[in-house]
Design an enzyme around this catalytic site. Structure first.
Site, PDB file in Angstrom:
ATOM      1  N   GLU A 166      10.028  -2.550   7.881  1.00 31.36           N
ATOM      2  CA  GLU A 166      11.453  -2.167   8.356  1.00 31.36           C
ATOM      3  C   GLU A 166      11.976  -1.941   7.304  1.00 31.36           C
ATOM      4  O   GLU A 166      13.060  -2.851   6.920  1.00 31.36           O
ATOM      5  CB  GLU A 166      11.713  -2.883   9.695  1.00 31.36           C
ATOM      6  CG  GLU A 166      13.337  -2.272   9.995  1.00 31.36           C
ATOM      7  CD  GLU A 166      13.555  -0.824  10.418  1.00 31.36           C
ATOM      8  OE1 GLU A 166      12.545  -0.347  10.972  1.00 31.36           O
ATOM      9  OE2 GLU A 166      14.491  -0.433   9.786  1.00 31.36           O
ATOM     10  N   CYS A 210       5.313  -3.968  16.324  1.00 29.31           N
ATOM     11  CA  CYS A 210       5.210  -3.095  17.416  1.00 29.31           C
ATOM     12  C   CYS A 210       3.822  -3.264  17.777  1.00 29.31           C
ATOM     13  O   CYS A 210       2.839  -3.519  17.032  1.00 29.31           O
ATOM     14  CB  CYS A 210       5.457  -1.749  16.603  1.00 29.31           C
ATOM     15  SG  CYS A 210       7.245  -1.299  16.572  1.00 29.31           S
ATOM     16  N   SER A 256      12.362   5.863   7.694  1.00 25.66           N
ATOM     17  CA  SER A 256      12.165   5.771   9.000  1.00 25.66           C
ATOM     18  C   SER A 256      12.561   4.231   9.509  1.00 25.66           C
ATOM     19  O   SER A 256      12.127   3.340   8.743  1.00 25.66           O
ATOM     20  CB  SER A 256      10.582   6.238   9.438  1.00 25.66           C
ATOM     21  OG  SER A 256      10.444   5.760  10.479  1.00 25.66           O
ATOM     22  N   LEU A 283      11.394   5.953  18.094  1.00 20.84           N
ATOM     23  CA  LEU A 283      11.585   5.965  19.716  1.00 20.84           C
ATOM     24  C   LEU A 283      10.652   5.402  20.421  1.00 20.84           C
ATOM     25  O   LEU A 283      10.505   4.508  21.125  1.00 20.84           O
ATOM     26  CB  LEU A 283      12.344   7.494  20.149  1.00 20.84           C
ATOM     27  CG  LEU A 283      12.881   7.349  21.679  1.00 20.84           C
ATOM     28  CD1 LEU A 283      14.160   6.217  21.349  1.00 20.84           C
ATOM     29  CD2 LEU A 283      13.407   8.662  21.954  1.00 20.84           C
ATOM     30  N   HIS A 284       9.504   6.522  20.625  1.00 23.38           N
ATOM     31  CA  HIS A 284       8.197   6.011  21.519  1.00 23.38           C
ATOM     32  C   HIS A 284       8.491   5.834  22.738  1.00 23.38           C
ATOM     33  O   HIS A 284       7.246   5.802  23.637  1.00 23.38           O
ATOM     34  CB  HIS A 284       7.729   4.723  20.888  1.00 23.38           C
ATOM     35  CG  HIS A 284       7.335   4.699  19.352  1.00 23.38           C
ATOM     36  ND1 HIS A 284       6.701   5.910  18.815  1.00 23.38           N
ATOM     37  CD2 HIS A 284       7.807   3.889  18.219  1.00 23.38           C
ATOM     38  CE1 HIS A 284       6.637   5.575  17.466  1.00 23.38           C
ATOM     39  NE2 HIS A 284       7.221   4.477  17.232  1.00 23.38           N
ATOM     40  N   CYS A 296       5.661  -7.075   8.517  1.00 26.28           N
ATOM     41  CA  CYS A 296       6.816  -6.524   9.338  1.00 26.28           C
ATOM     42  C   CYS A 296       7.147  -7.471  10.408  1.00 26.28           C
ATOM     43  O   CYS A 296       6.263  -7.826  11.192  1.00 26.28           O
ATOM     44  CB  CYS A 296       6.479  -5.104   9.666  1.00 26.28           C
ATOM     45  SG  CYS A 296       8.044  -4.372  10.695  1.00 26.28           S
ATOM     46  N   CYS A 322       4.110   8.228   0.814  1.00 32.11           N
ATOM     47  CA  CYS A 322       4.522   7.116   1.739  1.00 32.11           C
ATOM     48  C   CYS A 322       4.692   5.913   1.242  1.00 32.11           C
ATOM     49  O   CYS A 322       3.541   5.271   0.772  1.00 32.11           O
ATOM     50  CB  CYS A 322       3.547   7.349   2.931  1.00 32.11           C
ATOM     51  SG  CYS A 322       4.077   6.123   4.279  1.00 32.11           S
ATOM     52  N   CYS A 353      -0.426   6.335   9.506  1.00 36.32           N
ATOM     53  CA  CYS A 353       0.692   5.504  10.109  1.00 36.32           C
ATOM     54  C   CYS A 353       0.253   4.428  10.946  1.00 36.32           C
ATOM     55  O   CYS A 353      -0.756   4.584  11.771  1.00 36.32           O
ATOM     56  CB  CYS A 353       1.628   6.585  11.140  1.00 36.32           C
ATOM     57  SG  CYS A 353       2.022   7.876  10.768  1.00 36.32           S
ATOM     58  N   GLU A 371       0.785  -1.133  -0.013  1.00 36.39           N
ATOM     59  CA  GLU A 371      -0.116  -0.094   0.021  1.00 36.39           C
ATOM     60  C   GLU A 371       0.940   1.165   0.113  1.00 36.39           C
ATOM     61  O   GLU A 371       1.955   1.231   0.403  1.00 36.39           O
ATOM     62  CB  GLU A 371      -0.875   0.095   1.237  1.00 36.39           C
ATOM     63  CG  GLU A 371      -1.760  -1.286   1.280  1.00 36.39           C
ATOM     64  CD  GLU A 371      -3.237  -1.110   2.248  1.00 36.39           C
ATOM     65  OE1 GLU A 371      -4.055  -1.519   1.785  1.00 36.39           O
ATOM     66  OE2 GLU A 371      -2.822  -0.885   3.299  1.00 36.39           O
ATOM     67  N   CYS A 386       1.004  -1.176  15.987  1.00 37.93           N
ATOM     68  CA  CYS A 386       0.816  -0.943  14.765  1.00 37.93           C
ATOM     69  C   CYS A 386       0.451  -2.085  14.179  1.00 37.93           C
ATOM     70  O   CYS A 386       0.646  -3.230  14.262  1.00 37.93           O
ATOM     71  CB  CYS A 386       2.452  -0.853  14.310  1.00 37.93           C
ATOM     72  SG  CYS A 386       2.564  -0.926  12.371  1.00 37.93           S
TER      73      CYS A 386
HETATM   74  N1  SAH Z   1       8.905   0.503  10.571  1.00 38.91           N
HETATM   75  C1  SAH Z   1       9.545   1.892  10.384  1.00 38.91           C
HETATM   76  C2  SAH Z   1       8.803   2.722   9.391  1.00 38.91           C
HETATM   77  C3  SAH Z   1       7.587   2.412   9.256  1.00 38.91           C
HETATM   78  S1  SAH Z   1       6.266   3.055  10.575  1.00 38.91           S
HETATM   79  C4  SAH Z   1       9.357   2.323  11.892  1.00 38.91           C
HETATM   80  O1  SAH Z   1       8.877   1.645  12.423  1.00 38.91           O
HETATM   81  O2  SAH Z   1      10.046   3.413  11.832  1.00 38.91           O
HETATM   82  C5  SAH Z   1       6.403   4.734  10.370  1.00 38.91           C
HETATM   83  C6  SAH Z   1       5.849   5.563  11.978  1.00 38.91           C
HETATM   84  O3  SAH Z   1       4.516   5.413  12.084  1.00 38.91           O
HETATM   85  C7  SAH Z   1       6.840   4.912  12.801  1.00 38.91           C
HETATM   86  O4  SAH Z   1       7.253   5.945  13.628  1.00 38.91           O
HETATM   87  C8  SAH Z   1       5.755   3.964  13.598  1.00 38.91           C
HETATM   88  O5  SAH Z   1       6.273   3.760  15.000  1.00 38.91           O
HETATM   89  C9  SAH Z   1       4.560   5.057  13.474  1.00 38.91           C
HETATM   90  N2  SAH Z   1       3.349   4.126  14.013  1.00 38.91           N
HETATM   91  C10 SAH Z   1       3.204   2.817  13.884  1.00 38.91           C
HETATM   92  N3  SAH Z   1       1.984   2.509  14.248  1.00 38.91           N
HETATM   93  C11 SAH Z   1       1.238   3.855  14.695  1.00 38.91           C
HETATM   94  C12 SAH Z   1      -0.030   4.189  15.139  1.00 38.91           C
HETATM   95  N4  SAH Z   1      -0.940   3.216  15.315  1.00 38.91           N
HETATM   96  N5  SAH Z   1      -0.365   5.534  15.232  1.00 38.91           N
HETATM   97  C13 SAH Z   1       0.540   6.205  14.906  1.00 38.91           C
HETATM   98  N6  SAH Z   1       1.976   5.937  14.646  1.00 38.91           N
HETATM   99  C14 SAH Z   1       2.143   4.555  14.280  1.00 38.91           C
HETATM  100 FE1  SF4 Z   2       7.113  -2.564  11.717  1.00 36.36          FE
HETATM  101 FE2  SF4 Z   2       7.440   0.177  12.004  1.00 36.36          FE
HETATM  102 FE3  SF4 Z   2       5.027  -1.073  12.359  1.00 36.36          FE
HETATM  103 FE4  SF4 Z   2       7.014  -1.212  14.145  1.00 36.36          FE
HETATM  104  S1  SF4 Z   2       6.246   0.510  13.319  1.00 36.36           S
HETATM  105  S2  SF4 Z   2       5.674  -2.922  13.194  1.00 36.36           S
HETATM  106  S3  SF4 Z   2       8.874  -1.496  12.908  1.00 36.36           S
HETATM  107  S4  SF4 Z   2       6.246  -0.973  10.354  1.00 36.36           S
END
Ligand code: SAH
Ligand code: SF4
Length: 333
Positions: free
Chosen positions: A148, A104, A177, A201-202, A100, A93, A318, A80, A107
């Site tokens: 990733e 996380c 990212s 970082l989160h 992945c 994007c 995101c 997508e 996500c």
């Molecule tokens: N895998 C990489 C890049 C893709 S995610 C990474 O994690 O950095 C892009 C961004 O969206 C990341 O910072 C991720 O943590 C964030 N993200 C993922 N799920 C999200 C959500 N439910 N709400 C807001 N941001 C989110």
């Molecule tokens: Fe993968 Fe990035 Fe989603 Fe984490 S936030 S599961 S690293 S795509």
């Protein structure tokens, strides 16, 4: 392709013509449409190659002007992309993997693990399907979709070179990212010192970060020095992404710890309001909590912005991109 044209007895200029069709005419979707190629050559090409590695399955336009495209790959998986109009630029994007492996907890993209890496060609084709009508000059490219990027480094590198040399995307308009793959950060600094790096970082402390990113590829205590090295080598400010999760990482305690952690490091912090994902365990921060968090960071002189999330209405924000077709939402176990 140069070798193929030579062995087919074709003149070298055919390669340049083919590149022009591919990079400058995104509306062209098949060899049959290459008007300046003789019919026999078009047929030979068609026999040996696929012009595109994917096809548009569905496009959803959101009221905020963003567009999510679901692209069907040849093995029936999907990738997508999301296109967002922003300040005169078009932000595209893109994804780098189907699924992945990091998983996380907030996500959706990582909910079912990794299906496979995307190839450089699939990434290039997904960019081509998402180019703004005005072309690549007004493009911002963010590699923040599914997957990733630094777990698929070789293909990413080939793709980023295609972006620069083929599509003509300016390096400074590209952001990748990562969730913190150290080897990738080092290679990216050497290969693309003018592109931008964002790091998810989160959480400001390891144990909290681990609960959110159970398979984080590095610990904060290793990540920070690696990023300082990155900055020293490239002079480009790192952006830390921090999803604001209600009552999890948005208290004053985390704000203070974040300031302490990043003290003296010239960087940016991008707070992302949490987007709701199907069957998610978390909810976004309350307005007053996120405001208090932002005010605290600003008060300490931190360079902080809040991401204006687009695409939420069409599942394109995101964390919402998926490796399955729409409607095929996983059932709760
Ligand atoms: N895998 C990489 C890049 C893709 S995610 C990474 O994690 O950095 C892009 C961004 O969206 C990341 O910072 C991720 O943590 C964030 N993200 C993922 N799920 C999200 C959500 N439910 N709400 C807001 N941001 C989110
Ligand atoms: Fe993968 Fe990035 Fe989603 Fe984490 S936030 S599961 S690293 S795509």
């Amino acid at each position: 392709m140069a070798g193929w044209f030579a062995s087919a007895g074709e003149k070298p200029y055919r390669l340049k013509q083919l590149k022009d069709w591919y990079f400058k005419r995104p509306e062209v979707k098949s060899f049959q449409e290459l008007a300046n190629f003789p019919k026999a050559l078009r047929e030979k090409l068609e026999r040996d190659f696929a012009f595109l590695s994917l096809s548009l399955e569905e496009a959803k336009l959101a009221p905020d002007g963003s567009k999510k495209q679901t692209l069907l790959l040849r093995d029936s998986l999907v990738t997508e992309t999301v296109t967002m109009p922003m300040d005169g630029y078009h932000t595209v994007c893109l994804s780098t993997q189907v699924g992945c492996p990091v998983g996380c907890r907030f996500c959706f993209s990582g909910r079912h693990g990794l299906k496979r890496n995307l190839t450089a060609g699939e990434m290039a084709d997904s960019l081509r399907c998402s180019l703004p009508p005005s072309g690549a000059e007004s493009l911002n490219l963010v590699i923040m979709g599914m997957g990733e990027p630094f777990y698929n480094y070789e293909a990413l590198k080939t793709f980023l070179n295609i972006c620069k040399d083929g599509f003509g995307v300016g390096s400074r308009r590209v952001t990748v990212s990562t969730v913190g793959v150290l080897a990738g950060i080092e290679r990216f600094a050497a290969d693309f010192p003018q592109m931008n790096l964002a790091v998810s970082l989160h959480a400001p402390r390891e144990e909290l970060r681990r609960t959110l990113i159970p398979r984080a590829p590095s610990e904060i205590r290793e990540l920070l020095p690696a990023l300082k090295k990155y900055f020293a080598a490239t002079k480009r400010l790192v952006t830390f992404e921090y999803a604001m999760i209600g009552d999890v990482n948005d208290s004053l305690r985390e704000a203070k710890e974040l300031c302490e952690l990043l003290k003296g490091f010239d960087c940016k912090i991008n707070l992302i309001p949490l987007n709701e994902v199907p069957e998610g365990d978390f909810s976004p921060s309350e307005k007053e909590n996120s405001e208090r968090f932002v005010d605290y960071l600003k008060g300490r002189g931190m360079n902080v912005t809040v991401r204006h999330s687009l695409g939420g209405k069409v599942g394109g924000a995101c964390g919402q991109l998926a490796d399955r077709r729409n409607g095929d939402v996983p059932k709760k176990s």
